[in-house]
Enzyme design. Structure first.
Site, short mmCIF file in Angstrom:
data_model
loop_
_atom_site.label_atom_id
_atom_site.label_comp_id
_atom_site.label_asym_id
_atom_site.label_seq_id
_atom_site.Cartn_x
_atom_site.Cartn_y
_atom_site.Cartn_z
N ASP A 1 -21.02 10.32 -4.10
CA ASP A 1 -19.90 10.88 -4.87
C ASP A 1 -19.44 12.17 -4.23
OD1 ASP A 1 -18.06 11.82 -6.71
OD2 ASP A 1 -19.48 12.09 -8.34
N LYS B 1 -26.63 11.21 -17.28
CA LYS B 1 -26.73 12.41 -16.47
C LYS B 1 -28.18 12.88 -16.38
CE LYS B 1 -22.33 13.20 -15.53
NZ LYS B 1 -21.80 13.28 -14.14
N GLU C 1 -26.32 7.74 -8.62
CA GLU C 1 -25.17 8.42 -8.03
C GLU C 1 -25.56 9.82 -7.53
OE1 GLU C 1 -20.64 9.67 -9.47
OE2 GLU C 1 -21.84 8.27 -10.66
N SER D 1 -13.86 10.27 -12.48
CA SER D 1 -12.93 11.33 -12.86
C SER D 1 -13.70 12.60 -13.16
CB SER D 1 -12.13 10.92 -14.10
OG SER D 1 -13.00 10.71 -15.20
N ASP E 1 -14.14 7.68 -19.25
CA ASP E 1 -14.39 7.99 -20.66
C ASP E 1 -13.93 9.37 -21.07
OD1 ASP E 1 -16.27 9.18 -19.03
OD2 ASP E 1 -17.95 8.86 -20.38
N LYS F 1 -12.76 9.74 -6.37
CA LYS F 1 -12.09 10.49 -7.44
C LYS F 1 -10.81 11.07 -6.87
CE LYS F 1 -16.34 11.65 -9.92
NZ LYS F 1 -17.35 12.69 -10.20
N ASP G 1 -26.62 9.51 -12.80
CA ASP G 1 -25.88 10.45 -11.97
C ASP G 1 -26.65 11.75 -11.92
OD1 ASP G 1 -24.11 11.96 -10.56
OD2 ASP G 1 -22.48 11.85 -12.01
#
Length: 366
Positions: A244, A162, A219, A296, A323, A268, A191
């Site tokens: 995303d 992240k 992402e 997710s 995860d 997602k 991301d």
């Protein structure tokens, strides 16, 4: 086989470590769980977590949509006429994708249970097991490097990092620290959660490319609505770019694909409104030769089981970000997918294979 009842349960399970992104910090996995009961005692379960900063759904809005809008429409409908059911579900409200997803998942669970087949087989059965990455929350470079080492030592070989919370120079330092700690053998993907603008993103990515940090993909580097900016980043960097938050619906996916605004798409269920719409996105992407990830929100093993069954059923879904259940202090359900480190096995039980909800995590029920 008619739908006889739709129930909801509010649940909450603590995370063992706070989950931090450019958009939010999460310490408790809250969700609305849906149970649908059909004739003959056939049941199905679904889940919707509130993700205000992405989907706009809250616990209250999810519960209202399910009990006050969807339930009156769907009771008495026959699950054998599933296209009619999904048409009615998705046409009943604008937005509210997570609420729709919870009901959609429960319906698919009912349908596969009635057919006595695992949902992954019902949807296509392309794979029987998959491997997840593990997410490194945004923190100081030193903390993130230590976390990355821990996850690698626990057997994960793909890390999702992240970034995007502050200045890009700090993000570059984060990735440098992680690479220095774990070496070059681990696949890492970033991301940004919309944390950069287009020019910042190109500058950061080019700098990481010149440093040889070997990033698999980036992402959602820019704002979800900045499709031109997303395309600018995709066109001006060598690293593959994944959309995303820019892709909720099949129409969103079509816009990205037609404009070649991204190299990959992250599907997602909580954005798409469930499996029914997610299948359309995956099929559309496959027609354009584009691979997908299925990701997710902070969901329990219930929601992740549904996402995993969908992801494993599709040939062009090649990456998996599942995860979230590993971040929780306990499981909400008995049954569902099983984890062996990074490996997720789907099992052979009918539907999602959910046996029961662990009642100690139910806050209230309707």
């Amino acid at each position: 086989m008619q739908i006889q009842n739709i129930e909801t349960f509010q649940t909450a399970i603590p995370l063992h470590t706070p989950f931090k992104t450019a958009l939010r910090t999460v310490t408790i996995a809250e969700s609305i769980v849906v149970k649908i009961t059909c004739e003959g005692g056939v049941t199905g379960f679904g889940e919707a977590p509130p993700t205000h900063v992405i989907t706009g759904d809250s616990l209250a809005s999810i519960d209202f949509a399910i009990n006050r809008v969807f339930k009156p429409l769907l009771l008495g409908m026959d699950i054998d006429a599933r296209e009619q059911i999904f048409e009615k579900l998705h046409g009943s409200m604008v937005g509210n994708p997570s609420a729709k997803a919870a009901v959609d998942i429960a319906l698919y669970d009912c349908i596969a249970n009635a057919a006595s087949t695992p949902l992954v087989s019902f949807l296509g059965g392309y794979r029987k097991e998959i491997e997840t990455d593990y997410t490194v929350s945004v923190n100081t470079p030193q903390e993130m490097a230590a976390d990355a080492r821990k996850y690698i030592d626990n057997g994960f070989n793909v890390l999702k990092i992240k970034v995007g919370k502050d200045q890009i120079e700090q993000d570059v330092k984060r990735i440098q620290a992680i690479r220095q700690e774990i070496g070059d053998d681990t696949l890492i993907r970033l991301d940004a959660n919309q944390g950069w603008n287009a020019k910042e993103a190109v500058k950061a990515i080019r700098q990481m490319e010149s440093l040889g940090l070997d990033i698999e993909l980036i992402e959602q580097p820019v704002n979800a609505y900045d499709i031109e900016g997303l395309k600018y980043v995709t066109d001006n960097t060598e690293t593959p770019i994944m959309a995303d938050e820019s892709v909720f619906s099949p129409l969103d996916a079509k816009r990205i694909l037609e404009n070649k605004a991204a190299d990959l798409i992250n599907i997602k269920l909580m954005k798409a409104g469930g499996i029914h719409q997610a299948l359309k996105i995956a099929t559309l992407a496959q027609a354009y030769g584009v691979e997908c990830m299925v990701g997710s929100m902070i969901e329990t093993k219930l929601g992740i089981t549904a996402a995993a069954h969908f992801a494993a059923s599709q040939p062009n879904v090649t990456r998996y970000d599942f995860d979230a259940p590993l971040m929780l202090t306990d499981d909400l359900i008995q049954g569902g997918v099983t984890y062996e480190g990074k490996l997720i096995r789907l099992g052979t039980a009918a539907g999602l294979g959910i046996k029961k909800i662990n009642k100690q995590y139910i806050i209230n029920q309707q």
